[in-house]
Design a protein around this motif. Structure first.
Motif, short mmCIF file in Angstrom:
data_model
loop_
_atom_site.label_atom_id
_atom_site.label_comp_id
_atom_site.label_asym_id
_atom_site.label_seq_id
_atom_site.Cartn_x
_atom_site.Cartn_y
_atom_site.Cartn_z
N ASP A 224 22.06 -7.90 -40.21
CA ASP A 224 22.67 -6.93 -41.24
C ASP A 224 24.04 -6.88 -40.52
OD1 ASP A 224 21.76 -6.17 -43.64
OD2 ASP A 224 21.09 -4.16 -42.90
N ARG A 225 24.68 -7.73 -39.82
CA ARG A 225 25.91 -7.47 -39.25
C ARG A 225 26.68 -8.78 -39.42
NH1 ARG A 225 27.09 -2.14 -38.94
NH2 ARG A 225 25.14 -1.07 -38.37
N GLU A 226 26.70 -9.31 -40.50
CA GLU A 226 27.26 -10.87 -40.82
C GLU A 226 28.84 -10.61 -40.45
OE1 GLU A 226 25.27 -9.50 -43.48
OE2 GLU A 226 23.91 -11.17 -43.37
N VAL A 227 29.50 -9.54 -40.99
CA VAL A 227 30.86 -9.41 -40.68
C VAL A 227 31.28 -9.20 -39.28
CG1 VAL A 227 33.16 -7.94 -41.56
CG2 VAL A 227 31.36 -8.59 -43.13
N GLU A 228 30.43 -8.35 -38.58
CA GLU A 228 31.00 -7.94 -37.29
C GLU A 228 30.66 -9.18 -36.47
OE1 GLU A 228 29.20 -6.08 -39.39
OE2 GLU A 228 29.36 -4.12 -38.79
N ASN A 229 29.62 -10.09 -36.60
CA ASN A 229 29.38 -11.22 -35.66
C ASN A 229 30.45 -12.27 -35.95
OD1 ASN A 229 26.92 -10.50 -34.47
ND2 ASN A 229 25.62 -10.81 -36.40
N GLY B 38 31.56 -2.22 -17.15
CA GLY B 38 30.58 -2.89 -18.06
C GLY B 38 30.63 -1.97 -19.35
N THR B 39 30.36 -2.60 -20.40
CA THR B 39 30.16 -2.06 -21.85
C THR B 39 29.04 -2.66 -22.43
OG1 THR B 39 31.54 -3.70 -22.65
CG2 THR B 39 32.82 -1.84 -21.69
N VAL B 40 28.92 -2.21 -23.85
CA VAL B 40 28.10 -3.01 -24.84
C VAL B 40 28.40 -2.62 -26.14
CG1 VAL B 40 26.21 -1.12 -24.57
CG2 VAL B 40 25.55 -3.04 -25.63
N TYR B 41 28.50 -3.38 -26.99
CA TYR B 41 28.97 -3.14 -28.29
C TYR B 41 28.28 -2.37 -29.25
CZ TYR B 41 30.75 -4.25 -33.25
OH TYR B 41 31.02 -4.20 -34.53
N MET B 42 28.38 -1.30 -29.95
CA MET B 42 27.61 -0.64 -30.62
C MET B 42 28.12 -0.06 -31.75
SD MET B 42 25.84 1.92 -27.77
CE MET B 42 24.33 2.19 -28.68
N SER B 43 27.45 -0.01 -33.02
CA SER B 43 27.96 0.23 -34.46
C SER B 43 27.85 1.81 -34.36
CB SER B 43 27.11 -0.30 -35.44
OG SER B 43 27.51 -1.85 -35.57
N ALA B 44 28.79 2.18 -35.17
CA ALA B 44 29.07 3.55 -35.55
C ALA B 44 28.84 3.89 -36.94
CB ALA B 44 30.21 4.42 -35.19
N TYR B 45 28.42 2.81 -37.70
CA TYR B 45 28.12 2.96 -39.35
C TYR B 45 27.14 2.05 -39.55
CZ TYR B 45 29.90 -1.31 -40.82
OH TYR B 45 30.24 -2.73 -41.27
N LYS B 46 26.72 2.02 -40.70
CA LYS B 46 25.74 1.04 -41.40
C LYS B 46 26.08 0.82 -42.63
CE LYS B 46 21.01 1.57 -39.68
NZ LYS B 46 19.62 1.95 -39.96
N PRO B 47 26.27 -0.57 -43.07
CA PRO B 47 26.54 -0.96 -44.62
C PRO B 47 26.07 0.13 -45.47
CG PRO B 47 26.25 -2.69 -43.07
CD PRO B 47 25.77 -1.81 -42.22
N ASP B 48 24.69 -0.05 -45.52
CA ASP B 48 23.78 0.43 -46.78
C ASP B 48 23.24 2.03 -46.30
OD1 ASP B 48 22.45 -0.04 -44.41
OD2 ASP B 48 20.79 -1.04 -45.38
N ASP B 49 24.01 2.73 -45.40
CA ASP B 49 23.43 3.96 -45.11
C ASP B 49 24.37 4.89 -44.52
OD1 ASP B 49 22.12 6.20 -44.25
OD2 ASP B 49 20.41 5.38 -43.49
N MET C 138 37.64 13.01 -43.10
CA MET C 138 37.20 12.08 -44.07
C MET C 138 38.11 10.62 -44.39
SD MET C 138 34.37 12.89 -45.05
CE MET C 138 34.13 11.64 -46.57
N SER C 139 39.25 10.88 -44.13
CA SER C 139 40.16 9.65 -44.22
C SER C 139 39.94 8.65 -42.99
CB SER C 139 41.72 9.98 -44.27
OG SER C 139 42.00 10.89 -42.88
N ILE C 140 39.47 9.10 -41.88
CA ILE C 140 39.22 8.43 -40.75
C ILE C 140 37.56 7.99 -40.58
CG2 ILE C 140 39.26 8.04 -38.33
CD1 ILE C 140 42.12 8.86 -39.46
N ALA C 141 37.70 6.42 -40.46
CA ALA C 141 35.98 6.07 -40.53
C ALA C 141 35.78 5.66 -38.83
CB ALA C 141 36.06 4.69 -41.53
N PRO C 142 34.71 6.24 -38.44
CA PRO C 142 34.37 5.82 -37.27
C PRO C 142 33.61 4.45 -37.27
CG PRO C 142 32.72 7.44 -37.82
CD PRO C 142 33.80 7.37 -39.01
N ILE C 143 33.80 3.13 -36.76
CA ILE C 143 33.33 1.95 -36.66
C ILE C 143 32.24 1.69 -35.62
CG2 ILE C 143 33.43 -0.49 -37.39
CD1 ILE C 143 34.32 1.44 -39.63
N THR C 144 32.96 1.48 -34.33
CA THR C 144 32.09 1.29 -33.21
C THR C 144 32.00 2.45 -32.02
OG1 THR C 144 33.87 0.18 -32.08
CG2 THR C 144 32.70 -1.07 -33.77
N ILE C 145 31.18 2.27 -31.12
CA ILE C 145 31.15 3.04 -29.95
C ILE C 145 30.89 2.09 -28.87
CG2 ILE C 145 29.35 4.55 -28.90
CD1 ILE C 145 28.05 5.38 -31.93
#
Lengths: 180, 180
Positions: free
Chosen positions: A97-102, B120-131, B146-153
């Motif tokens: 579910d992460r086509e764009v990100e990848n 060290g880090t790891v890529y995590m998402s802050a949003y879902k395309p369908d939820d 609302m004008s700002i979108a969180p995308i990654t953590i």
């Protein structure tokens, strides 16, 4: 090249010398791309390397046809004159579910790897979130099956332009602590 | 660190030493992020740097609540124990319809910059395309308008684990020439 120097020095290049980039160098860049982190370690990438003039011209036409009004200053005609174009795709069945990100993550590793080797590039999209026609046309031009999604287009060539210095935002305005 | 070495050496790290990362180092990473290419050079990023325990715990809870079944092996409990978390956001009004791309590109520069500094880090998402619920909850927790979108953590910390070696796909299977 050192990492910080690469990130800070890289600029978008849209004019290229008429000098070929050998497959061995392209493969070095794609090897870097394969080391990109991916969702669930799916490594879902597929890279199409285009040098045929007819195909490059076709990609330029497709990009121009769907270029939004506000981006008309960035026409895609120069794509025709890039010695090589890499189209970054992902296998939808391995993307979780992460086509764009990848695809976007792998694209940046290619852009950085290219710059550190003296090669100019610019990030271009192969799809639009709200209009599937552009990716469908690219899929048709490159015979990409439905399970594979083209996401970005990277023209590559030794630079034949020196971009104006870029002004970077002041960092203080870009950070908040603990909450927005 | 050299670029290629950074890209090839970086691994996802989910266990951290209890050692603080100073603001000056975080700002170096965010300065790298501000040098990322962006759509129409909009430089739309905003970074929220979180160290407060209550907020880190809240972010871990939100991530766990929306963790899909197939990703249950990657629970987010470790977020609570990261010395610092950076939430990468974008201003929708400066993103030219490319919120995700702009944020994801900047995220990778932070991951690479961190690794080259031993962090060290790891890529995590802050949003879902369908939820939209996950990004709404994160927005609420961090008071993001609302004008700002969180995308990654991005959790960050000096590594307290040594990941298993990672097997990278054979490059020949990942490339086609001229068409798929």
């Amino acid at each position: 090249m050192k990492l910080d120097e690469t990130i800070k020095g890289r600029r978008s290049i849209r004019k290229y010398q008429d000098v070929e980039i050998p497959d061995s160098v392209i493969e070095e860049l794609l090897d870097l791309a394969l080391h990109t982190p991916s969702s669930m370690n799916g490594q879902p990438w597929h890279f199409i390397v285009v040098r045929r003039q007819e195909t490059k011209t076709k990609l330029a036409e497709i990009k121009n046809r769907y270029c939004p009004v506000e981006k008309q200053m960035y026409r895609a005609d120069f794509l025709k004159d890039a010695p090589v174009i890499i189209v970054v795709c992902v296998d939808k069945n391995k993307s979780y579910d992460r086509e764009v990100e990848n695809a976007v993550l792998a694209t940046l590793n290619i852009l950085l790897g290219a710059f550190s080797r003296g090669i100019g590039t610019v990030y271009m999209s192969a799809y639009k979130p709200d209009d599937s026609r552009i990716s469908e046309e690219i899929r048709k031009a490159l015979r990409i099956p439905m399970s594979i999604a083209p996401i970005t287009i990277i023209p590559l060539g030794y630079p034949d332009e020196t971009p104006e210095p870029k002004t970077i935002r002041d960092i203080k305005g870009a950070i908040s602590y603990e909450s927005y």
